[in-house]
Motif scaffolding. Structure first.
Motif, mmCIF file in Angstrom:
data_model
loop_
_atom_site.group_PDB
_atom_site.id
_atom_site.type_symbol
_atom_site.label_atom_id
_atom_site.label_comp_id
_atom_site.label_asym_id
_atom_site.label_seq_id
_atom_site.Cartn_x
_atom_site.Cartn_y
_atom_site.Cartn_z
ATOM 1 N N GLY A 175 73.734 14.969 -52.716
ATOM 2 C CA GLY A 175 73.133 16.093 -51.789
ATOM 3 C C GLY A 175 73.970 16.941 -51.068
ATOM 4 N N MET A 176 73.712 18.068 -51.248
ATOM 5 C CA MET A 176 74.708 19.278 -50.532
ATOM 6 C C MET A 176 74.124 19.714 -49.277
ATOM 7 S SD MET A 176 77.076 19.366 -52.999
ATOM 8 C CE MET A 176 77.737 20.887 -52.591
ATOM 9 N N GLY A 177 73.057 19.320 -48.866
ATOM 10 C CA GLY A 177 72.627 19.846 -47.444
ATOM 11 C C GLY A 177 70.957 19.273 -47.221
ATOM 12 N N ALA A 178 70.639 19.664 -46.078
ATOM 13 C CA ALA A 178 69.403 19.049 -45.724
ATOM 14 C C ALA A 178 68.896 19.835 -44.474
ATOM 15 C CB ALA A 178 69.292 17.567 -45.557
ATOM 16 N N TYR A 179 67.500 19.685 -44.330
ATOM 17 C CA TYR A 179 67.192 20.246 -43.012
ATOM 18 C C TYR A 179 65.823 19.329 -42.536
ATOM 19 C CZ TYR A 179 63.955 22.676 -46.103
ATOM 20 O OH TYR A 179 63.236 23.243 -47.194
ATOM 21 N N SER A 180 65.770 19.351 -41.272
ATOM 22 C CA SER A 180 64.402 18.586 -40.691
ATOM 23 C C SER A 180 63.712 19.336 -39.603
ATOM 24 C CB SER A 180 65.013 17.157 -40.375
ATOM 25 O OG SER A 180 64.119 16.427 -39.599
ATOM 26 N N PRO A 181 62.559 19.434 -39.472
ATOM 27 C CA PRO A 181 61.446 18.833 -40.301
ATOM 28 C C PRO A 181 61.439 19.625 -41.606
ATOM 29 C CG PRO A 181 60.536 19.976 -38.473
ATOM 30 C CD PRO A 181 62.088 20.163 -38.197
ATOM 31 N N ALA A 182 60.681 18.957 -42.554
ATOM 32 C CA ALA A 182 60.457 19.888 -43.831
ATOM 33 C C ALA A 182 58.925 20.503 -43.472
ATOM 34 C CB ALA A 182 60.053 18.666 -44.940
ATOM 35 N N PRO A 183 59.164 21.828 -43.800
ATOM 36 C CA PRO A 183 57.762 22.642 -43.365
ATOM 37 C C PRO A 183 56.450 22.030 -44.154
ATOM 38 C CG PRO A 183 59.427 23.910 -43.656
ATOM 39 C CD PRO A 183 59.941 22.679 -44.077
ATOM 40 N N ASP B 192 66.285 26.927 -32.727
ATOM 41 C CA ASP B 192 64.888 27.143 -32.727
ATOM 42 C C ASP B 192 64.322 27.424 -34.092
ATOM 43 O OD1 ASP B 192 64.927 26.633 -29.917
ATOM 44 O OD2 ASP B 192 65.124 28.894 -29.673
ATOM 45 N N SER B 193 64.743 27.568 -35.311
ATOM 46 C CA SER B 193 64.060 28.073 -36.386
ATOM 47 C C SER B 193 65.257 27.605 -37.492
ATOM 48 C CB SER B 193 63.615 29.400 -36.429
ATOM 49 O OG SER B 193 64.876 30.037 -36.659
ATOM 50 N N VAL B 194 64.603 27.463 -38.834
ATOM 51 C CA VAL B 194 65.570 27.189 -39.771
ATOM 52 C C VAL B 194 66.630 28.342 -40.137
ATOM 53 C CG1 VAL B 194 65.522 26.697 -42.492
ATOM 54 C CG2 VAL B 194 63.683 26.017 -40.955
ATOM 55 N N ALA B 195 65.992 29.463 -39.922
ATOM 56 C CA ALA B 195 66.984 30.539 -39.923
ATOM 57 C C ALA B 195 68.149 30.566 -39.290
ATOM 58 C CB ALA B 195 66.301 32.031 -39.969
ATOM 59 N N GLN B 196 67.745 30.385 -37.828
ATOM 60 C CA GLN B 196 68.768 30.437 -36.714
ATOM 61 C C GLN B 196 69.823 29.119 -37.152
ATOM 62 O OE1 GLN B 196 66.354 30.283 -33.347
ATOM 63 N NE2 GLN B 196 66.694 32.299 -32.821
ATOM 64 N N TRP C 281 67.050 27.567 -48.074
ATOM 65 C CA TRP C 281 66.261 28.873 -48.585
ATOM 66 C C TRP C 281 64.690 28.580 -48.860
ATOM 67 C CZ3 TRP C 281 63.801 28.759 -53.328
ATOM 68 C CH2 TRP C 281 64.136 27.625 -54.049
ATOM 69 N N ARG C 282 64.404 27.520 -49.171
ATOM 70 C CA ARG C 282 62.846 27.192 -49.541
ATOM 71 C C ARG C 282 62.280 27.362 -48.191
ATOM 72 N NH1 ARG C 282 63.127 22.832 -52.067
ATOM 73 N NH2 ARG C 282 62.781 23.651 -54.306
ATOM 74 N N ALA C 283 62.694 26.625 -46.925
ATOM 75 C CA ALA C 283 61.865 26.957 -45.629
ATOM 76 C C ALA C 283 61.872 28.368 -45.130
ATOM 77 C CB ALA C 283 62.570 25.987 -45.017
ATOM 78 N N ILE C 284 63.124 28.841 -45.195
ATOM 79 C CA ILE C 284 63.209 30.356 -45.006
ATOM 80 C C ILE C 284 62.174 31.249 -45.940
ATOM 81 C CG2 ILE C 284 64.545 32.393 -44.926
ATOM 82 C CD1 ILE C 284 66.998 30.468 -43.959
ATOM 83 N N GLY C 285 62.163 30.985 -47.012
ATOM 84 C CA GLY C 285 61.177 31.695 -47.949
ATOM 85 C C GLY C 285 59.610 31.558 -47.551
ATOM 86 N N ARG C 286 59.305 30.603 -46.834
ATOM 87 C CA ARG C 286 58.022 30.341 -46.527
ATOM 88 C C ARG C 286 57.723 31.363 -45.436
ATOM 89 N NH1 ARG C 286 55.280 25.503 -47.067
ATOM 90 N NH2 ARG C 286 56.237 24.006 -48.444
#
Length: 422
Positions: free
Chosen positions: A227-235, A388-392, A417-422
């Motif tokens: 795993g090279m990184g992660a974010y939560s929550p998953a959209p 407040d957001s994935v991008a931030q 990138w995937r969440a920001i792409g949404r």
């Protein structure tokens, strides 16, 4: 109370950071821990494989709860030994940990109790496995049955690739994990997500969702890693989808394990594929993920120690309080990873990263050498940001990464990138 946390990685540093906030905590011991946990807890040189010594330490230090981080001690039966000695434990029994320790066991459980998962075959014989691959064609997934440190899965895009994976598995390429048995299964389409639930043997409570980045390179290219990184929550895990996963996958699993005589206590980590037909289970892990744990703990607003105790004592609350913000972590890895990582590289300026509001740095594979922090593993640091957001959160995390001086390190530059792409 005094607590003993077993483990030495980024997951355990993240858990320790959450545990020390608890008003229930007196002293926290981490075995063996790392330089990050040493700043906030008492590291102890205990081998989790030596059950007698772990039990003796718990008695000497009046340990009120043992929390087990990694999967190997769970599969080896540490929980059973501790409970037999009268100690409270967060983590499943050896029989319940088969949900991670044997992919074949989990697939058979899913088939028996109608839990949605990929179609599969389970084989102790190489020739029968090869025949199944030839019958089904590709793409197809070949898995070692047992624990293989994240390396026992091959997604084969051609029949030749699948046959080579079967040959390698039965010749011992994944060690004892695959030499005895293989699981060959349908390749699912959709979007992957990780979903976590706390369990007390009787019931389960949703914890959090996350998405991991397994490939080593930007754009999800290159070999798989831990795993090279992660974010939560998953959209993709909307409230409706999360409720469906609880109803169709997690709760039936908890009921099934109780019916099978091995009730599950601890955290159930469901690797999911969200496709056009809804959620399907890819696999279970029976501990917090790494690096998913790091982002989930950054969002946790409840008392972690209280939750772990509730799991151990069979009295889970109806829900878990989490921040609505997004947490994102970038893994700083040592050059050479996921092959042979370069160890001993100097690391400086972590304090500069942690001066950035909303940023924290988790130690995953570090050690002190002559008073200097150096790399001591493949995945070395996790830079975590809450925003407040994935991008931030992404922008903050990379500010933290760029503040750290680690010449022998590298990272992906597109986490989220995937969440920001949404």
């Amino acid at each position: 109370m005094n607590v003993l946390l077993i483990g030495s990685g980024g997951r355990e540093h993240a858990l320790a950071l959450a545990l020390v906030k608890s008003p229930l905590l007196d002293r926290l011991f981490v075995a063996p821990g790392n330089p990050g946990t040493a700043r906030i807890a008492h590291n102890v040189a205990l081998d989790a494989g030596d059950f007698a010594k772990v039990i003796a330490f718990c008695r000497e230090e009046s340990i009120g709860l043992v929390a087990i981080g990694p999967e190997q001690p769970l599969v080896d039966g540490l929980t059973d030994a501790l409970e037999a000695a009268g100690l409270k434990v967060f983590g499943p029994s050896q029989a319940a940990a088969r949900l991670e320790g044997s992919k074949g066991f989990t697939k058979d459980l899913c088939a028996k109790y109608h839990i949605p998962t990929a179609a599969y075959g389970r084989f102790a014989d190489k020739d029968r496995a090869l025949a199944y691959v030839r019958e089904k064609g590709a793409p197809i997934v070949v898995k070692a049955d047992g624990l293989a440190a994240g390396k026992g899965v091959v997604v084969a895009m051609t029949p030749a690739e699948a046959e080579q994976a079967v040959e390698s598995l039965f010749s011992g390429a994944f060690g004892a994990a695959g030499a005895a048995e293989a699981v060959v299964e349908e390749c699912l389409d959709g979007e992957e997500a990780s979903f976590f639930a706390l369990c007390d043997g009787e019931k389960a409570v949703a914890f959090a969702s996350a998405q991991d980045h397994k490939r080593v390179g930007d754009g999800d290219r290159g070999p798989n890693t831990g795993g090279m990184g992660a974010y939560s929550p998953a959209p993709v895990m909307t409230p409706e989808m999360s409720a469906r996963v609880m109803r169709e996958i997690v709760e039936p699993t908890v009921a099934a394990m109780k019916a099978e005589g091995c009730p599950f206590k601890g955290v159930l980590f469901a690797g999911l594929m969200i496709g056009k037909d809804g959620p399907k289970l890819i696999e279970y892990n029976t501990r917090f993920g790494d690096p998913e744990c790091q982002v989930m703990m950054a969002r946790l607003e409840d008392d972690l120690l209280g939750l772990l105790l509730a799991c151990a004592e069979g009295r889970l609350p109806p829900n878990v309080r989490l921040s609505d913000k997004t947490a994102l972590t970038v893994v700083l890895a040592a050059r050479g990873y996921p092959g042979t990582p370069l160890k001993g590289g100097r690391i400086d300026a972590i304090d500069e990263a942690e001066k950035i509001p909303g940023v924290s740095v988790i130690h995953a594979g570090t050690k002190m050498e002559g008073g200097q922090l150096v790399a001591n593993g493949g995945r070395v640091l996790n830079v975590v940001a809450l925003a407040d957001s994935v991008a931030q959160a992404q922008a903050l995390a990379y500010r933290g990464v760029d503040a750290i001086r680690f010449p022998d390190g590298f990272c992906r530059r597109d986490i989220g990138w995937r969440a920001i792409g949404r």
